[in-house]
Design a protein around this motif. Structure first.
Motif, mmCIF file in Angstrom:
data_model
loop_
_atom_site.group_PDB
_atom_site.id
_atom_site.type_symbol
_atom_site.label_atom_id
_atom_site.label_comp_id
_atom_site.label_asym_id
_atom_site.label_seq_id
_atom_site.Cartn_x
_atom_site.Cartn_y
_atom_site.Cartn_z
ATOM 1 N N ALA A 91 56.062 84.647 20.258
ATOM 2 C CA ALA A 91 55.640 83.240 20.275
ATOM 3 C C ALA A 91 56.833 82.335 20.556
ATOM 4 N N SER A 92 57.985 82.744 20.027
ATOM 5 C CA SER A 92 59.161 81.902 20.254
ATOM 6 C C SER A 92 59.565 81.942 21.727
ATOM 7 N N VAL A 93 59.391 83.110 22.327
ATOM 8 C CA VAL A 93 59.685 83.194 23.766
ATOM 9 C C VAL A 93 58.750 82.259 24.525
ATOM 10 N N LEU A 94 57.502 82.293 24.096
ATOM 11 C CA LEU A 94 56.495 81.455 24.741
ATOM 12 C C LEU A 94 56.855 79.976 24.601
ATOM 13 N N ALA A 95 57.283 79.615 23.408
ATOM 14 C CA ALA A 95 57.646 78.214 23.175
ATOM 15 C C ALA A 95 58.811 77.810 24.067
ATOM 16 N N ALA A 96 59.785 78.711 24.166
ATOM 17 C CA ALA A 96 60.925 78.404 25.017
ATOM 18 C C ALA A 96 60.482 78.265 26.463
ATOM 19 N N ALA A 97 59.579 79.173 26.874
ATOM 20 C CA ALA A 97 59.073 79.104 28.241
ATOM 21 C C ALA A 97 58.298 77.812 28.445
ATOM 22 N N ALA A 98 57.571 77.390 27.408
ATOM 23 C CA ALA A 98 56.835 76.122 27.509
ATOM 24 C C ALA A 98 57.806 74.970 27.707
ATOM 25 N N THR A 99 58.919 75.031 27.021
ATOM 26 C CA THR A 99 59.940 73.998 27.205
ATOM 27 C C THR A 99 60.409 73.967 28.655
ATOM 28 N N LEU A 100 60.681 75.166 29.143
ATOM 29 C CA LEU A 100 61.110 75.261 30.533
ATOM 30 C C LEU A 100 60.038 74.713 31.460
ATOM 31 N N THR A 104 66.980 63.803 31.974
ATOM 32 C CA THR A 104 66.307 64.472 30.860
ATOM 33 C C THR A 104 65.635 65.748 31.335
ATOM 34 N N ALA A 105 64.906 65.606 32.435
ATOM 35 C CA ALA A 105 64.159 66.760 32.935
ATOM 36 C C ALA A 105 65.108 67.897 33.269
ATOM 37 N N TYR A 106 66.219 67.534 33.886
ATOM 38 C CA TYR A 106 67.175 68.577 34.252
ATOM 39 C C TYR A 106 67.714 69.281 33.013
ATOM 40 N N LEU A 107 68.085 68.469 32.016
ATOM 41 C CA LEU A 107 68.607 69.059 30.786
ATOM 42 C C LEU A 107 67.558 69.938 30.122
ATOM 43 N N LEU A 108 66.291 69.472 30.178
ATOM 44 C CA LEU A 108 65.223 70.278 29.585
ATOM 45 C C LEU A 108 65.096 71.612 30.302
ATOM 46 N N ILE A 109 65.229 71.572 31.608
ATOM 47 C CA ILE A 109 65.167 72.830 32.354
ATOM 48 C C ILE A 109 66.293 73.754 31.890
ATOM 49 N N ALA A 110 67.482 73.170 31.739
ATOM 50 C CA ALA A 110 68.613 73.984 31.294
ATOM 51 C C ALA A 110 68.340 74.564 29.913
ATOM 52 N N VAL A 111 67.913 73.687 29.004
ATOM 53 C CA VAL A 111 67.630 74.146 27.636
ATOM 54 C C VAL A 111 66.549 75.223 27.670
ATOM 55 N N GLY A 112 65.493 74.926 28.425
ATOM 56 C CA GLY A 112 64.368 75.863 28.463
ATOM 57 C C GLY A 112 64.769 77.199 29.053
ATOM 58 N N ALA A 113 65.518 77.156 30.137
ATOM 59 C CA ALA A 113 65.884 78.405 30.793
ATOM 60 C C ALA A 113 66.754 79.257 29.874
ATOM 61 N N VAL A 114 67.770 78.622 29.308
ATOM 62 C CA VAL A 114 68.669 79.385 28.441
ATOM 63 C C VAL A 114 67.919 79.870 27.206
ATOM 64 N N ALA A 115 67.084 79.009 26.652
ATOM 65 C CA ALA A 115 66.353 79.385 25.440
ATOM 66 C C ALA A 115 65.411 80.539 25.731
ATOM 67 N N THR A 116 64.781 80.518 26.905
ATOM 68 C CA THR A 116 63.874 81.624 27.237
ATOM 69 C C THR A 116 64.635 82.943 27.235
ATOM 70 N N ILE A 117 65.786 82.911 27.863
ATOM 71 C CA ILE A 117 66.564 84.158 27.911
ATOM 72 C C ILE A 117 67.027 84.554 26.519
ATOM 73 N N ALA A 118 67.517 83.574 25.772
ATOM 74 C CA ALA A 118 68.042 83.891 24.436
ATOM 75 C C ALA A 118 66.929 84.405 23.525
ATOM 76 N N CYS A 119 65.749 83.743 23.564
ATOM 77 C CA CYS A 119 64.657 84.164 22.684
ATOM 78 C C CYS A 119 64.135 85.537 23.113
#
Lengths: 219, 494, 672, 312
Positions: free
Chosen positions: B32-41, B68-83
């Motif tokens: 679910a956490s991966v999913l959430a991160a992917a949702a962020t992305l 903001t959108a760019y930063l969100l993409i960065a956060v989301g992408a990294v978070a997806t990989i990390a999660c």
């Protein structure tokens, strides 16, 4: 309450606010420090109330009440609990001796006054002139955190910084917006909570809360 | 997706996942956490599609533009990989009995809260809220840093919380100064700290006050961003946190903190002119690079090595920001994304090395390429990416920063910076070579059995995806180009 | 479609195919597939290069590739010249790889190694056609990183590989930083990143800027070229890399350093003041002498070849330096002559170094050792390899009728004509340059006699040398192609004159003063000429005649035992080794080389007067490295160790850092 | 006469005369020492005898050993054919200095490889020493003649000789003496004369040339010795014609060619006599002192080139 009396009271509170910070630097007994911090919280609340009264703002009054509960109530209570749980920390152990600390604090206060000039200049009301007090407390708190060995005194240093900033906020602007203040306060409470838990863990794993023990991680 | 949904989703999804994690089985919660991160992305991408033309979305305290959108993409992408990598990390920890199930659950909850706070910080329209969110990340991650409850991790957690709290408090002082300046222009209450308002009225703000504020904000958020001399917490915290958390902290938390600096800078540039912040940023950049280079030379711990590399990269980001201008800021933003991806892979594979070798010392790791080729390949490639080798994205971004620096008249700073980068490069290359190359050490007793090679294919996939993304971004930006340009335009102050 | 574009597309495309194929094919077929594709890709590169050399220009921009900068490709005659070199070497290496890497799928045959190999060749092919600063830097760095990975191929087998890799990584990155700073400075000063823009604006730059830019670029390019004192990576990397990689690095990659100097110095900056070129010439002289001295005393075959690369680069730099000085003095004729020599020597060196490293690779593959003292007697098991190596050695020693001779002849001719009214510096420099070239050639001859004589002739000195077998056909084919190239360059170098004229015109040096005679070279404006073809034919014909005549006079040859002083059969231990062969020369250069000798005498236990064993150990350190690099490395390491105190672990200290920063910021806020 | 014929004739003359020149170098010291000595034609007789004998190859030797004598002879013959010995005209476009030095070196290299190829300690030792000497001598040779080349502006030996003969003031400077001295020392070293090498020795520890050729016998030995003799004549001839170019034919007129040939033989024999007379009063240098001598001559050559370039 007339304007004059109010501003006199405000000045008095600010002076005492700074004095309590110096007191924290001066005293060694941790219990005394906590008491001084409680007093400082109360003084901060007083400042907030006086300013709220001056601006006739109900929201500001509510903020002041909240501040009072947090800084003169919850936070000191948590500190006392830490103090009870970690009995070895009766006294702080300064890395810099007290007289040198006071001297440094005098210098930092001067710097605070100098640096706060733009804030004083920008403030609309007379209360703005007391802003430097807040900045000085921030610097003194910082100094305290940097030179005291016990975990609890470092927490107190952090709290002094926070009080100082709150004082700046009240004096310079009449207090930051309610929502922000809420968030900030919640953060502060949580931070102190975290620090409290960590102090316990420190005590549990290291057998003391002497921060000089924390030298495992280095290069 | 309606734009407003995309605005709320990144902040909401992690919190929702956190709530799930509190009740679900750890495995489900992890996915679910991966999913959430992917949702962020995903919502970052959706927002990007909406804002790439320069428009802005606002709703309540949240606001999104291209940056903001760019930063969100960065956060989301990294978070997806990390999660994603976190799933196999948790399984390894649980099978090795290094973590109890309860601790795993708490871990998942905190990671999601952490992610949520970062998204909130990026999306905040209000500078006060931004501060609150950034400070909240400190509180949330404190227990993640201290997750393992060893002496070292408790120590790291203490240092982390104290140093960051003090630092971030200074940022609040700066915020108060901005508020005072805004109030002086006639604003009231929450509005006075709204980004939209401040940016519109930046020219009216009292320059003296903004000068004070700029210094304080830089110092404060600079602490969180790991800029020297406020960086000291970083190597300790990053080396002690569980690998995926280190990946998140190093990969995006630093960048999110730096995002705050970027935002403030666009305002102070108008109110004050760029010179003052440029000087401060340059000092911080060169100091960070120097500190990183010096401490990398004789480094003994490979996770600390990665941490100092983060400081180095934040130094480069600060350098690019100091230069200013569209090319420099586009490079900075690309650098943030490229560094996030590479660092995530590096930390996650470092976690696997730790799991295999059971020692954080560089000396303990020998002949990794012959023992576990897959692991060595991922770690080695991630390091190559971090060293700015083509075709990884960091090469393009570093080149862009250098180019912009010379063109912007800061050639001396670029030259000095790249000499320091060279020292860091040599140090990292030497340590990495020592870890990866050579024959497998004779007695397997030093490192124990190669413990299950960290979970087969599933464990590698997120890392491979991360590396592939870093390569792709180094060759061709594709649709990301538009959003990058738009974001750079905003970060440049228009 | 422009033929250059088509050729380049084919080169890079095929290389990428090879790279992908290396991942996808089973290890049994991997080397063959990759080898063939790489060879074809190299041939396409040659085609593109030839197209470019004929003078049809080509320019392309791909703004989407390489984020934030875009890829700009720009091919002119100079690009073509180096593209031909890279392509030709790639072709040979491709063929060679089939056999060399076709073992058990490990080491050079591993998937990683074969994946990176085509990336390396493709990056090298792109360097000379890069048309903008970011493009050049990107492909340059890609080339560096790919070659680094390839150098590390055999890291499991030898600990020295790791050290070589670290040295190479550090030095190549240092060179890259120098290039980055230099080229970006140039771009910033001219306001353009494309070479076309820089070229047109560079004339108006202040002398200080162009001088600094030139020095920085020179440092970067010369370190890649392996010029002394920027060379320490080269003997390590060339020796420790698998031999097909050594071929690529030594024959092609270091030439791109030369390309860079030509491109920046002559093309982008349009010549320059005399001191630039005197610096280059001095660098060249130092490289040539020091390189060949180290080569002469090297016991490791590949280290010997590596230092010989430094030597040849030195000669090339010497030529480049003189080109600049002569062009500055207005002597276009001699400048053109020097540049002709430079360009021909780059090709010649590429040809014979490819051949020699291929030979060394075959030897290492057959015997498992690179040390000449353990080799010997390979002429019988490996006759073809020996013949090819001898061909290469002939060229490398610059003896007639080898191809190295032709370019060195041209180089000496250039020094002979400093021109009327030449200034003092040039008048002194030219004879000195002659002396440098002469001495270098002399020592080079010793070096290659040693390499061939002790490495391949007489009896094997170790079991591994005794067990050697001839290399597979593909490797021999590759060597044959390279040898054919050497022979062609040796006998008909005149065929290159039209291309040379166009390259020289591109470098604003007029045209080449070398006239094409009937299969010979004749220098315009001077009386000198040489006919390599006649020379080669003459030597072969007269030798044959003499041999046949002598044979017809007497009886058939008979095998006999060599004179053993009446003391039993001769053993391999009685042979001269490479070390003993080089000893007299080493004695001559004792002061320069400062060898470390160690003699252990073990006495008999019964009597101190009886000697049981004597052990002689000798090491010849790289003095320049020790004097120049060791202190820097030590200092940095010491500083790094000291700096650890910065992160002492004390939270108070950390807070103090922050407090100081805060105080500074507050003070800065007050003072303005 | 056609250039071809002249070249062949020149080569034949040198080849025929070379053993006699060696004979002179042996006879003069003998006379000076009061011995009768061999006849001047004795080297020729030795050659003829050896040419008829069966050659042997050491068991481990390869083609390099077999080919070396022929290569050495061939390179010497080519130089003898093209060089400016009898006539200073451009035979085949002239004998280039660099080519001549390269060819001589090629011969030395062939012999050194053959020495190594025998697999004996002597062969290796001789090869090693010969190559070190060659490494220092060839540059000297090149430099010394370059001193003249700088004046003439060409490395074509014929041109240098012709220019020296027709306008000596342009070619010869005080620096030429330095060059002549350097070239003389180089000649001594290159031809293996005292003080660098003793052509008469067979003491293992000191020999250079003899050590390399120790395994040769029969016609191989004959070729090697003949080629060595030819090289002596070539180098003495170069020394004579470069620094005393008088009497060299400047056209292909048979008359002048005959005069040129006669003068040339005279000059070479004179030099050979001088050389061998000098050897009587000189001791052989220790092997490790030889490089000092050669380095000295290298610097002489360098000085000569520098001086002549600066004075140009």
């Amino acid at each position: 309450m007339s304007h004059d009396v109010s501003s006199q009271l405000l000045n008095l509170a600010c002076g005492l606010f700074l004095l309590t910070a110096l007191g924290v630097l001066w005293r060694r007994q941790v219990s005394a420090l906590v008491s001084l911090l409680t007093l400082q919280g109360a003084l901060l609340t007083t400042i907030a109330v006086l300013l709220a009264a001056e601006h006739h703002s109900a929201a500001a009054l509510a903020v002041a009440a909240g501040i009072g509960i947090l800084k003169a109530g919850i936070v000191p209570w948590m500190l006392r609990r830490v103090h009870r749980l970690v009995p070895d920390a009766r006294e702080t152990r300064p890395l810099v001796n007290i007289s040198a600390s006071i001297l440094a604090a005098a210098g930092l206060t001067l710097l605070g006054y100098a640096a706060a000039r733009p804030l004083v200049a920008a403030a609309s009301s007379a209360s703005g002139r007391a802003t430097p007090v807040g900045l000085a407390v921030v610097l003194i708190g910082f100094f305290l955190a940097a030179t005291r060995q016990r975990a609890i005194s470092q927490i107190i240093g952090v709290l002094l910084i926070d009080n100082g900033i709150a004082a700046v906020a009240f004096l310079a602007t009449g207090g930051v917006p309610l929502v922000v203040e809420l968030g900030v306060s919640a953060d502060l409470a949580l931070a102190v909570l975290v620090l409290q838990i960590l102090t316990n863990r420190l005590h549990a794993t290291f057998g003391s809360t002497d921060l000089d023990e924390l030298r495992e991680l280095h290069d | 997706m309606r734009p407003t949904v995309a605005l709320y989703a990144p902040a909401a999804a992690p919190f929702l996942a956190a709530a799930f994690a509190a009740v679900l089985a750890w495995r489900t919660a992890a996915w679910a956490s991966v999913l959430a991160a992917a949702a962020t992305l995903g919502s970052g991408i959706a927002l990007a599609a909406h804002t790439a033309h320069g428009s802005t979305l606002t709703s309540g305290f949240l606001r999104a533009d291209a940056l903001t959108a760019y930063l969100l993409i960065a956060v989301g992408a990294v978070a997806t990989i990390a999660c994603w990598a976190g799933v196999s990390h948790l399984r390894d920890e649980l099978t090795a009995d290094a973590t109890a199930v309860g601790a795993a659950r708490r871990y998942l909850v905190l990671v999601q809260l952490f992610l949520g706070c970062m998204c909130l910080a990026v999306l905040a329209d209000n500078l006060g809220l931004l501060w609150v969110a950034v400070e909240a990340t400190t509180i949330v991650t404190a227990f993640l840093v201290g997750h393992r409850r060893t002496r070292e991790s408790v120590e790291a957690a203490w240092k982390y919380v104290v140093l960051c709290s003090v630092g971030i408090a200074i940022a609040f002082l700066g915020t108060v100064c901005v508020y005072a300046a805004a109030v002086a222009t006639g604003a009231h209450g929450v509005t006075a700290l709204n980004w939209t308002y401040l940016h519109a009225h930046a020219a009216e703000l009292d320059p003296d006050l903004i000068r004070l504020a700029a210094g304080l904000v830089l110092l404060g958020f600079g602490t969180k961003a790991g800029l020297a001399p406020m960086h000291s917490w970083l190597p300790d915290a990053h080396s002690q946190a569980p690998a995926p958390v280190s990946a998140l902290m190093s990969g995006v938390l630093l960048s999110v903190a730096f995002y705050a600096i970027l935002r403030y800078k666009t305002m102070t540039d108008i109110a004050l002119g760029p010179d003052y912040t440029r000087t401060l940023l340059l000092i911080a950049a060169l100091a960070s690079l120097a500190v990183a280079a010096l401490l990398l030379i004789a480094q003994r711990d490979y996770k600390r090595l990665l941490a100092y590399s983060s400081i180095e990269h934040m130094g480069l980001v600060a350098l690019g920001t100091a230069v200013g201008g569209r090319l420099a800021l586009a490079s900075v933003l690309l650098h943030i994304l490229g560094h996030g991806l590479a660092k995530a892979v590096a930390f996650c594979s470092a976690g696997k090395i730790l799991h295999t070798v059971r020692s954080p010392h560089i000396d303990a790791v020998r002949g990794l390429a012959s023992r576990t080729p897959g692991l060595a390949a991922h770690f080695g490639l991630a390091i190559a990416a971090l060293l700015g080798m083509p075709p990884f994205a960091l090469f393009s971004s570093e080149l862009g920063i250098a180019r912009a620096g010379w063109a912007g008249g800061l050639g001396w700073a670029v030259a000095a910076a790249f000499v320091l980068v060279l020292v860091a490069f040599t140090a990292v290359a030497r340590h990495t070579a020592a870890m990866l190359l050579g024959e497998q050490p004779g007695s397997p007793s030093t490192g124990g059995e190669p413990a299950s090679t960290a979970g087969g294919g599933q464990g590698w996939l997120p890392l491979a995806v991360g590396l592939a993304a870093a390569v792709a971004l180094g060759i061709w930006l594709g649709p990301l180009q538009r959003i990058l340009d738009a974001a750079a335009l905003i970060a440049g102050g228009s | 479609m422009n033929p250059i574009a088509a050729g380049l597309a084919a080169t890079t495309g095929l290389a990428m195919c090879a790279s992908v194929a290396a991942i996808g094919t089973p290890s049994r077929w991997r080397a063959r597939v990759v080898g063939v594709l790489t060879a074809v890709s190299g041939t396409a590169g040659v085609a593109a290069g030839i197209a470019a050399v004929t003078g049809i220009g080509w320019r392309a921009e791909l703004p989407g590739v390489l984020p934030l900068a875009g890829l700009t490709l720009d091919a002119d005659a100079l690009s073509g010249w180096f593209l031909v070199i890279v392509g030709a070497v790639t072709t040979v290496v491709g063929i060679y790889t089939i056999g060399y890497a076709g073992g058990d799928g490990r080491g050079p045959g591993s998937g990683t190694s074969l994946t990176v190999l085509p990336v390396f060749t493709a990056a090298m092919a792109l360097v000379p056609v890069a048309g903008s600063v970011p493009t050049l830097l990107a492909v340059w760095e890609l080339m560096a990183v790919a070659s680094l990975l390839l150098v590390l191929t055999e890291h499991r087998h030898r600990a020295a590989v790791r050290s070589a890799g670290v040295w190479y990584a550090a030095m190549t990155q240092a060179g890259f930083v120098a290039l980055l700073v230099g080229l970006l400075w140039l771009a910033a000063a001219t306001g353009s990143v494309s070479f076309a823009g820089i070229r047109s604006a560079a004339g108006h730059l202040p002398a200080a800027v162009t001088g600094a830019v030139f020095l920085l670029c020179l440092a970067g390019f010369a370190s890649k070229a392996g010029a002394v004192p920027l060379h320490p990576w080269l003997p390590r990397a060339h020796a420790e890399a698998p031999s097909h990689v050594s071929m690529l690095m030594s024959a092609a990659m270091v030439k791109l350093g030369v390309y860079g100097i030509l491109r920046v110095g002559f093309d982008l900056l349009g010549g320059g003041p005399r001191w630039w070129w005197l610096v280059v010439a001095a660098l060249g002289a130092l490289s040539a002498l020091y390189g060949i001295m180290q080569a002469a005393v090297a016991g490791d075959l590949k280290r010997l070849l590596a230092f010989s690369t430094s030597e040849n680069i030195g000669l090339i730099l010497l030529g480049i330096g003189f080109t600049g000085v002569l062009a500055h003095a207005g002597n276009t004729l001699a400048a053109g002559l020097a540049m002709t020599a430079v360009l021909l020597h780059t090709v010649n060196h590429a040809a014979f170094k490819t051949l020699l490293f291929a030979g060394a690779g075959s030897v290492v593959r057959a015997t498992g050792t690179r040390h000449l003292d353990q080799l010997g007697g390979l002429v019988r098991p490996m006759p073809v390899t020996t013949a090819f190596v001898a061909t290469g050695a002939l060229a490398a020693a610059a003896l007639p009728p080898g191809n190295g001779f032709v370019s060195e002849w041209l180089l000496l001719q250039a020094f002979l004509h400093p021109g009327q009214g030449a200034d003092t510096a040039l008048t002194i420099a030219a004879p000195l340059a002659v002396a440098v070239v002469a001495l270098t050639t002399g020592v080079a001859v010793v070096t290659f006699v040693k390499a061939v004589g002790t490495g391949f002739l007489a009896r094997p000195r170790s079991d591994c040398a005794a067990r050697a077998v001839e290399s597979p056909a593909s490797m021999l084919t590759a060597m044959g192609v390279a040898a054919a190239g050497c022979v062609a360059l040796a006998v008909v170098p005149a065929l290159a004159t039209p291309a040379l004229t166009r390259v020289l015109a591109g470098l604003q040096l007029g045209g080449t003063p070398v006239n094409r005679e009937v299969l010979g070279l004749h220098l315009a404006g001077t009386a000198a000429s040489v006919r390599p073809l006649w020379l080669a034919v003459g030597i072969v014909a007269v030798t044959g005649t003499v041999a046949v005549t002598a044979r017809s006079l007497g009886r058939a040859r008979r095998r006999a035992i060599a004179w053993d002083c009446g003391d039993g059969p001769l053993t391999a231990r009685m042979e001269y080794t490479a070390t003993s062969f080089a000893e007299p020369l080493q004695r001559v250069f004792d002061d320069v080389l400062a060898p470390e000798r160690d003699i252990d005498v073990t006495h008999d236990t019964e009597s101190a007067y009886h000697v049981a064993a004597i052990r002689y150990h000798q090491q010849i350190p790289d003095r320049i490295e020790n004097r120049l690099y060791r202190p820097v490395v030590d200092t940095v390491a010491a500083v790094g160790t000291r700096a650890r105190a910065l992160a002492s672990g004390s939270v108070h200290r950390y807070l103090a850092y922050m407090l100081v920063a805060l105080v500074v910021v507050l003070v800065a806020g007050v003072i303005r | 006469m056609t250039p071809w014929l002249v070249a062949v004739a020149q080569a034949a003359l040198l080849a025929l005369a070379a053993p006699l020149v060696v004979g002179v170098t042996r006879a003069v010291p003998a006379r000076l020492a009061g011995r009768a000595g061999g006849r001047i034609a004795q080297p020729w007789r030795d050659l003829c005898k050896q040419l008829r004998k069966q050659p042997t190859s050491p068991a481990d030797a390869s083609m390099f050993f077999v080919a070396a004598p022929a290569v050495m002879m061939a390179t010497s013959l080519i130089v003898a054919a093209t060089g400016p010995f009898i006539a200073a005209t451009s035979l085949f476009g002239g004998a280039d200095l660099i080519v001549v030095v390269g060819l001589l070196l090629l011969g030395t290299v062939a012999l050194a490889l053959a020495g190594l190829d025998t697999g004996t300690a002597f062969g290796g030792m001789g090869a090693s020493r010969a190559m070190v000497i060659a490494a220092l001598v060839e540059p000297t040779l090149l430099l010394a003649v370059f001193a003249l080349s700088f004046r003439v502006g060409s490395t074509d030996l014929s041109r240098i000789v012709a220019a020296g003969a027709t306008e000596p003031a342009r070619v010869f400077t005080p620096a030429s003496l330095l060059a002549a001295a350097a070239l003389a020392i180089a000649t001594l070293a290159e031809t293996g004369r005292i003080p660098v090498d003793n052509p008469a020795t067979h003491l293992e520890l000191t020999m250079v040339h003899e050590a390399m050729v120790l395994e040769y016998s029969g016609r191989d030995l004959a070729l090697v010795e003949w080629a060595a003799a030819l090289r002596l004549s070539i180098l003495l001839g170069l020394l004579a014609n470069l620094f005393a170019p008088w009497g060299v034919a400047t056209s292909l007129d048979p008359m002048w060619l005959a005069v040129g040939a006669a003068v040339f033989i005279g000059k070479v024999c004179g030099l050979a006599a001088l050389l061998s007379a000098g050897e009587v009063w000189t001791a052989k240098l220790r092997l490790f002192r030889v490089p000092e001598l050669l380095a000295g001559s290298f610097f002489l050559g360098l000085l000569a080139v520098l001086a002549s370039a600066i004075l140009a």
